[in-house]
Design a protein around this motif. Sequence first.
Motif, PDB file in Angstrom:
ATOM      1  N   TRP A  46       0.834  -1.198   0.000  1.00 54.32           N
ATOM      2  CA  TRP A  46       0.000   0.000   0.000  1.00 54.32           C
ATOM      3  C   TRP A  46       0.876   1.258   0.000  1.00 54.32           C
ATOM      4  CZ3 TRP A  46       0.158   3.397   4.242  1.00 54.32           C
ATOM      5  CH2 TRP A  46       0.792   2.906   5.398  1.00 54.32           C
ATOM      6  N   PHE A  47       0.307   2.316  -0.548  1.00 55.04           N
ATOM      7  CA  PHE A  47       1.004   3.605  -0.643  1.00 55.04           C
ATOM      8  C   PHE A  47       0.239   4.649   0.165  1.00 55.04           C
ATOM      9  CE2 PHE A  47       2.253   1.205  -4.307  1.00 55.04           C
ATOM     10  CZ  PHE A  47       3.561   1.561  -4.572  1.00 55.04           C
ATOM     11  N   SER A  48       0.979   5.630   0.610  1.00 53.54           N
ATOM     12  CA  SER A  48       0.388   6.749   1.327  1.00 53.54           C
ATOM     13  C   SER A  48       0.599   8.011   0.498  1.00 53.54           C
ATOM     14  CB  SER A  48       1.065   6.896   2.693  1.00 53.54           C
ATOM     15  OG  SER A  48       0.527   7.984   3.396  1.00 53.54           O
ATOM     16  N   GLN A  63       2.099   6.941   9.511  1.00 49.77           N
ATOM     17  CA  GLN A  63       2.346   6.152  10.729  1.00 49.77           C
ATOM     18  C   GLN A  63       1.038   5.599  11.298  1.00 49.77           C
ATOM     19  OE1 GLN A  63       4.401   8.949  13.221  1.00 49.77           O
ATOM     20  NE2 GLN A  63       6.210   8.962  11.911  1.00 49.77           N
ATOM     21  N   THR A  64      -0.006   6.428  11.214  1.00 47.97           N
ATOM     22  CA  THR A  64      -1.300   5.985  11.746  1.00 47.97           C
ATOM     23  C   THR A  64      -1.867   4.840  10.906  1.00 47.97           C
ATOM     24  OG1 THR A  64      -1.695   8.207  12.559  1.00 47.97           O
ATOM     25  CG2 THR A  64      -3.611   6.773  12.361  1.00 47.97           C
ATOM     26  N   MET A  65      -1.732   4.955   9.582  1.00 49.88           N
ATOM     27  CA  MET A  65      -2.192   3.867   8.712  1.00 49.88           C
ATOM     28  C   MET A  65      -1.414   2.583   9.011  1.00 49.88           C
ATOM     29  SD  MET A  65      -4.613   5.244   7.052  1.00 49.88           S
ATOM     30  CE  MET A  65      -4.843   6.533   8.275  1.00 49.88           C
ATOM     31  N   ASN A  66      -0.111   2.753   9.204  1.00 46.92           N
ATOM     32  CA  ASN A  66       0.733   1.597   9.510  1.00 46.92           C
ATOM     33  C   ASN A  66       0.251   0.896  10.786  1.00 46.92           C
ATOM     34  OD1 ASN A  66       2.944   0.359   8.217  1.00 46.92           O
ATOM     35  ND2 ASN A  66       4.258   0.895   9.963  1.00 46.92           N
ATOM     36  N   THR A  67      -0.088   1.701  11.783  1.00 46.31           N
ATOM     37  CA  THR A  67      -0.581   1.128  13.041  1.00 46.31           C
ATOM     38  C   THR A  67      -1.914   0.415  12.825  1.00 46.31           C
ATOM     39  OG1 THR A  67       0.496   2.918  14.254  1.00 46.31           O
ATOM     40  CG2 THR A  67      -1.208   1.676  15.424  1.00 46.31           C
ATOM     41  N   SER A  99      -2.574   0.550  -4.505  1.00 45.36           N
ATOM     42  CA  SER A  99      -3.502   0.748  -3.391  1.00 45.36           C
ATOM     43  C   SER A  99      -3.026   1.961  -2.603  1.00 45.36           C
ATOM     44  CB  SER A  99      -3.540  -0.492  -2.492  1.00 45.36           C
ATOM     45  OG  SER A  99      -4.138  -1.563  -3.195  1.00 45.36           O
ATOM     46  N   VAL A 100      -3.806   3.004  -2.677  1.00 46.89           N
ATOM     47  CA  VAL A 100      -3.370   4.298  -2.140  1.00 46.89           C
ATOM     48  C   VAL A 100      -4.328   4.758  -1.051  1.00 46.89           C
ATOM     49  CG1 VAL A 100      -2.914   6.723  -2.697  1.00 46.89           C
ATOM     50  CG2 VAL A 100      -2.340   4.924  -4.353  1.00 46.89           C
ATOM     51  N   LEU A 101      -3.753   5.244   0.042  1.00 47.01           N
ATOM     52  CA  LEU A 101      -4.537   5.792   1.137  1.00 47.01           C
ATOM     53  C   LEU A 101      -4.122   7.244   1.332  1.00 47.01           C
ATOM     54  CD1 LEU A 101      -4.164   2.610   1.708  1.00 47.01           C
ATOM     55  CD2 LEU A 101      -4.804   3.176   4.046  1.00 47.01           C
ATOM     56  N   GLY A 102      -5.103   8.131   1.502  1.00 49.35           N
ATOM     57  CA  GLY A 102      -4.723   9.518   1.717  1.00 49.35           C
ATOM     58  C   GLY A 102      -5.908  10.409   2.006  1.00 49.35           C
ATOM     59  N   PHE A 103      -5.566  11.652   2.369  1.00 51.29           N
ATOM     60  CA  PHE A 103      -6.601  12.660   2.601  1.00 51.29           C
ATOM     61  C   PHE A 103      -7.097  13.203   1.272  1.00 51.29           C
ATOM     62  CE2 PHE A 103      -4.429  13.355   6.852  1.00 51.29           C
ATOM     63  CZ  PHE A 103      -5.536  13.008   7.612  1.00 51.29           C
ATOM     64  N   GLN A 152      -7.022   6.988  13.553  1.00 53.67           N
ATOM     65  CA  GLN A 152      -6.695   5.560  13.653  1.00 53.67           C
ATOM     66  C   GLN A 152      -7.957   4.712  13.727  1.00 53.67           C
ATOM     67  OE1 GLN A 152      -3.698   4.491  16.573  1.00 53.67           O
ATOM     68  NE2 GLN A 152      -4.436   2.369  16.613  1.00 53.67           N
ATOM     69  N   SER A 153      -8.970   5.175  14.465  1.00 56.07           N
ATOM     70  CA  SER A 153     -10.217   4.412  14.573  1.00 56.07           C
ATOM     71  C   SER A 153     -10.898   4.267  13.219  1.00 56.07           C
ATOM     72  CB  SER A 153     -11.172   5.105  15.558  1.00 56.07           C
ATOM     73  OG  SER A 153     -10.652   5.082  16.866  1.00 56.07           O
ATOM     74  N   VAL A 154     -10.988   5.378  12.499  1.00 53.84           N
ATOM     75  CA  VAL A 154     -11.657   5.333  11.190  1.00 53.84           C
ATOM     76  C   VAL A 154     -10.812   4.531  10.200  1.00 53.84           C
ATOM     77  CG1 VAL A 154     -12.544   6.740   9.285  1.00 53.84           C
ATOM     78  CG2 VAL A 154     -12.884   7.486  11.653  1.00 53.84           C
ATOM     79  N   ALA A 155      -9.492   4.648  10.298  1.00 52.73           N
ATOM     80  CA  ALA A 155      -8.621   3.856   9.416  1.00 52.73           C
ATOM     81  C   ALA A 155      -8.796   2.366   9.677  1.00 52.73           C
ATOM     82  CB  ALA A 155      -7.162   4.269   9.632  1.00 52.73           C
ATOM     83  N   THR A 156      -8.932   1.992  10.932  1.00 53.95           N
ATOM     84  CA  THR A 156      -9.121   0.572  11.248  1.00 53.95           C
ATOM     85  C   THR A 156     -10.409   0.059  10.607  1.00 53.95           C
ATOM     86  OG1 THR A 156      -7.961   0.942  13.340  1.00 53.95           O
ATOM     87  CG2 THR A 156      -9.220  -1.097  13.145  1.00 53.95           C
ATOM     88  N   HIS A 157     -11.461   0.875  10.650  1.00 50.38           N
ATOM     89  CA  HIS A 157     -12.720   0.505   9.998  1.00 50.38           C
ATOM     90  C   HIS A 157     -12.529   0.369   8.489  1.00 50.38           C
ATOM     91  CE1 HIS A 157     -17.155   0.758   9.268  1.00 50.38           C
ATOM     92  NE2 HIS A 157     -16.745   1.334   8.146  1.00 50.38           N
ATOM     93  N   GLU A 158     -11.919   1.373   7.863  1.00 51.56           N
ATOM     94  CA  GLU A 158     -11.784   1.345   6.399  1.00 51.56           C
ATOM     95  C   GLU A 158     -10.870   0.211   5.944  1.00 51.56           C
ATOM     96  OE1 GLU A 158     -13.631   2.960   4.321  1.00 51.56           O
ATOM     97  OE2 GLU A 158     -14.597   4.064   5.953  1.00 51.56           O
TER      98      GLU A 158
END
Lengths: 329, 221
Positions: A46-48, A63-67, A99-103, A152-158
């Motif tokens: 995955w990419f940020s 870092q938050t996505m990694n966690t 696979s990209v994650l970002g704002f 982090q909570s919302v990332a865990t859900h997604e």
Amino acid sequence: MMRRRLVLALCAMMATATPASAYLQLSATLTGGVKVIKWGRSPVRWFSTNASASGVTAAEFQQTMNTAFGTWEAVPTADITFQFAGFTNAPPGEDDGLSVLGFERHDDLDRTLAATGFSIDMLTGAIIESDIFFNTTFGWSVSGAPNAFDLQSVATHEIGHFLGLGHSLLGETEMQAGGGRRVIAAASVMFPIAFSRGVTTDRELQPDDVAGVSVTYPVGDFAQDTGSMQGRVRLGGRGLFGAHVVAFNLRTGDLVGGFSLNAEGEFLIGGLAPGIYAVRVEPLDDADADSFFDEPGIDVNFKVALYDRVVAVPKGGSTDRFDVTVQPK
Amino acid sequence: MTRLWLFVAALLAVMPAPADAQARRTQPRQPRIEVGVGAGTLGGLSLGERDASLKSNSTTAAPFRLFATDTNLDPAAGLEVRLGYRTTRRLTVEGTLALARPTLMSSLSADAEGAAPVDATTTLTEYVITGGALWKLSVNPRRRWTPFVSGGAGVARHVHDGQTLIESGVDSYVGGGILYSLKQRVGLRFDGRAHFLNGGIAEGEGVSPRGAAAGSVFVLF
């Protein structure tokens, strides 16, 4: 390779002709029938993005996505790993094989904190690419600040969606005066409505989430070490589609949910620890039905029911099929 | 003269007469194998009260109760079969198989959305196989009643209906009772015991105590 992009703003999809296991595993009707949507390879790279948001730098985001990925990776009964591949300028949502994650800012989505989309192989259902955007229309925090949503909570859900999990209905809500719903409580990170600003509870997976990812990506002996319950939800002699069935472990207190997934009212909840369970059936009325199913015909006009039998779930097998009869409202 | 008689009497006391020795050798062997069959009651167990809870949408609020449960294994009548071996006049080692069909009941109540409370039930078959010892507190042959104490340990297996789930635990017991002799080789036995179950249907509850009472007929071979 035939590919199709399926964007899941709120992960509506599903509703198949045959029961699938617990929670909601995302599935789609593809060439050759209904396929569960899941990754066919591990580790998943995955990419940020380089984008930041008010109060969250790009480095903090990564870092938050990694966690959050690590939270799912740490489930001992699931066999899936992730690998951070680097930062990118490519925005999430491009059909580019990454696979990209970002704002991203989506002012039009004024009730969507984040969303996950997929590209899948139309023959196998294997995920080729999955992107997640976090909507900067809202305020974010990595430290549990009371005036922002916990990233982090919302990332865990997604990331649960990223893995192929749909929504869970293990939660209770109330209607708000201005429209929409407010969560009172939930027992799954995959509940479709986020906790309030400042609440970091969804950083930790709950038994429903663990069962879901473990059934989707089981370690070698998972199927032998766990069991399942199966049955039908009936109303007036007919099956109920879309009823929420909750299995409560009378020893551990674990809650795992599932749905009746066809017109016969059949359900199957897998990944359960062997033991004794109470069963509760409720209508899908604590969230929008279309965040769970893309088919009409969800019957919510029945009373919540507690099943009058204790259900014994065996190790490495399933219960006999049983019927839970509910009454109309 | 008196001294002589005393001396003779002492000799007779310390030297068994040949006729007496002969009589002992021909005395019938004491029966040592004991077989018993009986019925009794195996006490109930509390398997705990638990709430089905959701995490509250708050950093401070208590968990949200979806519904409450109170689970118990009800007392049940059962059968008991026992095989013993009398190693001495006081001590018997024995093995026991007890069977019962108790009802497991969980009272479900206090539903957050008003579901009617129910008593959810299922039936299971319980096998308790133990090895232990019985110690007679007196051995007076002229009394028909003989009190005893007993203790032992073994395995409890709980088989749920449909045999889909089988759970095993360790069962240990201490107790006591009365043996009542009806005839030379036949008698009645009344037991009261305290059992301690670890695991099985009580998995996660630690050591769970319960009472048991049984009456049986025994035959000596």
